[in-house]
Motif scaffolding. Structure first.
Motif, PDB file in Angstrom:
ATOM      1  N   ALA A  71      -1.680   3.442   5.576  1.00 37.70           N
ATOM      2  CA  ALA A  71      -1.271   3.226   4.188  1.00 37.70           C
ATOM      3  C   ALA A  71      -2.481   3.209   3.267  1.00 37.70           C
ATOM      4  CB  ALA A  71      -0.495   1.911   4.074  1.00 37.70           C
ATOM      5  N   ALA A  72      -3.560   2.574   3.710  1.00 34.37           N
ATOM      6  CA  ALA A  72      -4.787   2.545   2.904  1.00 34.37           C
ATOM      7  C   ALA A  72      -5.345   3.954   2.718  1.00 34.37           C
ATOM      8  CB  ALA A  72      -5.827   1.646   3.575  1.00 34.37           C
ATOM      9  N   VAL A  73      -5.324   4.746   3.789  1.00 35.76           N
ATOM     10  CA  VAL A  73      -5.768   6.142   3.693  1.00 35.76           C
ATOM     11  C   VAL A  73      -4.867   6.910   2.721  1.00 35.76           C
ATOM     12  CG1 VAL A  73      -5.989   8.312   4.979  1.00 35.76           C
ATOM     13  CG2 VAL A  73      -6.811   6.177   5.989  1.00 35.76           C
ATOM     14  N   GLY A  74      -3.569   6.635   2.762  1.00 34.75           N
ATOM     15  CA  GLY A  74      -2.636   7.309   1.863  1.00 34.75           C
ATOM     16  C   GLY A  74      -2.910   7.010   0.403  1.00 34.75           C
ATOM     17  N   VAL A  75      -3.228   5.763   0.098  1.00 31.47           N
ATOM     18  CA  VAL A  75      -3.553   5.401  -1.292  1.00 31.47           C
ATOM     19  C   VAL A  75      -4.803   6.135  -1.752  1.00 31.47           C
ATOM     20  CG1 VAL A  75      -4.327   3.518  -2.788  1.00 31.47           C
ATOM     21  CG2 VAL A  75      -2.418   3.153  -1.231  1.00 31.47           C
ATOM     22  N   LEU A 104       0.822  -1.206   0.000  1.00 32.86           N
ATOM     23  CA  LEU A 104       0.000   0.000   0.000  1.00 32.86           C
ATOM     24  C   LEU A 104       0.861   1.263   0.000  1.00 32.86           C
ATOM     25  CD1 LEU A 104      -2.813  -1.078   2.493  1.00 32.86           C
ATOM     26  CD2 LEU A 104      -3.046  -0.701   0.042  1.00 32.86           C
ATOM     27  N   PHE A 105       1.902   1.291   0.836  1.00 40.01           N
ATOM     28  CA  PHE A 105       2.794   2.455   0.841  1.00 40.01           C
ATOM     29  C   PHE A 105       3.538   2.571  -0.495  1.00 40.01           C
ATOM     30  CE2 PHE A 105       2.775   2.515   5.658  1.00 40.01           C
ATOM     31  CZ  PHE A 105       2.217   3.774   5.741  1.00 40.01           C
ATOM     32  N   ILE A 106       3.923   1.433  -1.064  1.00 40.48           N
ATOM     33  CA  ILE A 106       4.594   1.465  -2.365  1.00 40.48           C
ATOM     34  C   ILE A 106       3.661   2.040  -3.424  1.00 40.48           C
ATOM     35  CG2 ILE A 106       5.580   0.031  -4.199  1.00 40.48           C
ATOM     36  CD1 ILE A 106       6.541  -1.882  -2.000  1.00 40.48           C
ATOM     37  N   TRP A 107       2.396   1.621  -3.399  1.00 39.11           N
ATOM     38  CA  TRP A 107       1.430   2.117  -4.384  1.00 39.11           C
ATOM     39  C   TRP A 107       1.211   3.617  -4.223  1.00 39.11           C
ATOM     40  CZ3 TRP A 107      -4.427   0.474  -4.877  1.00 39.11           C
ATOM     41  CH2 TRP A 107      -4.897   0.879  -6.125  1.00 39.11           C
ATOM     42  N   MET A 108       1.131   4.083  -2.986  1.00 37.78           N
ATOM     43  CA  MET A 108       0.951   5.514  -2.752  1.00 37.78           C
ATOM     44  C   MET A 108       2.088   6.307  -3.399  1.00 37.78           C
ATOM     45  SD  MET A 108       0.411   7.563   0.849  1.00 37.78           S
ATOM     46  CE  MET A 108       2.049   7.196   1.489  1.00 37.78           C
ATOM     47  N   GLY A 109       3.328   5.856  -3.198  1.00 42.21           N
ATOM     48  CA  GLY A 109       4.469   6.527  -3.812  1.00 42.21           C
ATOM     49  C   GLY A 109       4.438   6.477  -5.327  1.00 42.21           C
ATOM     50  N   GLU A 110       3.993   5.337  -5.893  1.00 37.08           N
ATOM     51  CA  GLU A 110       3.905   5.199  -7.347  1.00 37.08           C
ATOM     52  C   GLU A 110       2.882   6.168  -7.933  1.00 37.08           C
ATOM     53  OE1 GLU A 110       5.312   3.272  -9.731  1.00 37.08           O
ATOM     54  OE2 GLU A 110       6.739   2.210  -8.467  1.00 37.08           O
TER      55      GLU A 110
END
Length: 437
Positions: free
Chosen positions: A249-253, A66-72
């Motif tokens: 992380a989910a909130v970040g996405v 999830l954190f990786i996806w947010m950065g992407e």
């Protein structure tokens, strides 16, 4: 003596597999398999399946993709490109000028990325052309960017801290808390380095930026607001105890998708590219972790970690001497392995040592992130060096030379951590958080 033979066999198989260009995760599984077959009576296949399933099904690990996806998402939308425009008005008046956008940009993007490579690529894409156009020295542009990008491993949400926490079963949220002050101190050291270059070195300086009114500076800052809001919500929710690392992380996405949508830079192509990029990176890290879980089990059966810890204990090393030895060890290891691989490869042996020496595992997590940060900018396998080579077309040797001062500052950060351990432990000990991942 048996432990020596066991260690040599493990190392021989590991380097043989790595030298044969086998993926790191598969190489770790191969070493573990050999260890199970040679030194235990338990069926290796059954042990591997059970261990890999148990480790990879951990709820804590869901924060990683999830954190990786947010950065992407941020990397592939205009949110990241607007950062230079929002930062420049506030950096221009500092000694060293807009070089500070490398440091500030990496610090901000690290707080929503967790990845050194993503931080380097995103900030470099926005800052290198602008700084070159203004006439800043090439060695300072590249050197400061190479060093500052490593903040992606330190400032939460750090992928390396997630991997470390899962590997030794420590709270991810506490590790994130522990990383915030050291990350800011390291960013400050990079900033002071730029100021020192400005005041104490000779050479051409870029022309001063044209005057800008305070109102214009505030107006330009609106481009920073979306990213800063996202950082505040994601990190603040964890620190205040409202969310676990996975929930944050989910909130970040969702937040990054929402911001990109309203900004107009979220398309179906951007969405799918970010999702596939996150999937590839997550799969790579997960495979490494699976191999590490199996290797830890195999080493546990051989008794090697405990034997080595007992041997270290017989040397009567003080905690300080142990930290010095481990710093040298990880700096050397980092010349050949990336940070996450260094962590998962060694924790089965290192964890008993540090616990036996009375070293706080939360503090040690921050220490190990600082030393493996150096792996990103030290040849011959410094990943940030290769990324910068692709972006700037310079030789690896030139890029490595520009990064040498930054490596020195990271070593200074290790000294600061040892001298002031509360820098890493104060927040986790004094702020309540939800304990799960």
């Amino acid at each position: 003596m048996n432990e020596l033979y066991t260690t040599l066999i493990f190392l021989f198989v590991l380097f043989a597999l790595l030298g044969g260009s086998v993926w790191i995760g598969l190489a770790l599984m191969g070493v573990a398999w050999v260890g199970m077959e040679l030194f235990t009576t338990r069926p290796a296949g059954d042990a591997m399946i059970t261990t890999i399933w148990t480790g990879s099904s951990s709820w804590t690990l869901t924060a990683l993709p999830l954190f990786i996806w947010m950065g992407e998402i941020l990397y592939r939308t205009r949110l990241s490109q607007d950062m230079f425009r929002g930062l420049a008005p506030w950096m221009r008046w500092l000694p060293g000028g807009l070089l500070h956008t490398n440091i500030a940009g990496c610090t901000i993007f690290a707080a929503v990325s967790g990845s050194s490579a993503a931080t380097l690529t995103t900030v470099g894409k926005m800052s290198i052309p602008e700084l070159r156009k203004r006439g800043y020295p090439e060695h300072m542009i590249i050197g400061t960017l190479a060093g500052a990008a490593t903040l992606g491993l330190m400032i939460p949400p750090s992928l390396t801290l997630i991997v470390y926490g899962v590997t030794i079963n420590e709270s991810i949220t506490k590790l994130f808390m522990a990383g915030i002050f050291p990350g800011l101190v390291l960013a400050s050291l990079f900033t002071l380095y730029i100021m020192g270059w400005h005041f104490f070195t000779k050479g051409p300086r870029p022309d001063p930026e044209p005057p800008m009114s305070f109102g214009t500076m505030l107006a330009e800052s609106r481009f920073l607001v979306p990213v800063l809001m996202l950082v505040t919500v994601v990190i603040g929710s964890m620190y205040m105890g409202f969310a676990t690392a996975t929930e944050a992380a989910a909130v970040g996405v969702l937040g990054s998708l929402t911001l990109a949508f309203f900004q107009g830079s979220l398309s179906w192509s951007t969405f799918t590219q970010s999702l596939m990029g996150a999937t590839r990176t997550s799969a790579m890290i997960s495979l490494i972790l699976m191999g590490a879980f199996f290797l830890s089990l195999s080493m546990g059966f051989t008794g090697l970690p405990r034997a080595l810890a007992d041997w270290i204990d017989t040397l009567n090393l003080s905690p300080l001497a142990l930290i010095v030895a481990l710093t040298i060890f990880y700096v050397f290891l980092g010349m050949f392995l990336d940070g996450i691989s260094s962590v998962v490869l060694t924790m089965a042996i290192i964890e008993p040592m540090i616990r036996q020496a009375g070293i706080d595992p939360i503090w040690f997590g921050i220490f190990i992130v600082v030393v493996v940060e150096m792996a990103q900018v030290t040849p011959p396998i410094g990943f940030n060096l290769f990324v910068l080579q692709g972006m700037t077309k310079h030789e690896i040797s030139y890029i490595s030379k520009t990064a040498i001062p930054m490596v020195g500052l990271m070593l200074l950060m290790v000294v600061i951590l040892v001298a002031f351990p509360d820098l890493a432990t104060w927040l986790p000990e004094n702020i309540r958080s939800r304990p799960t991942g």
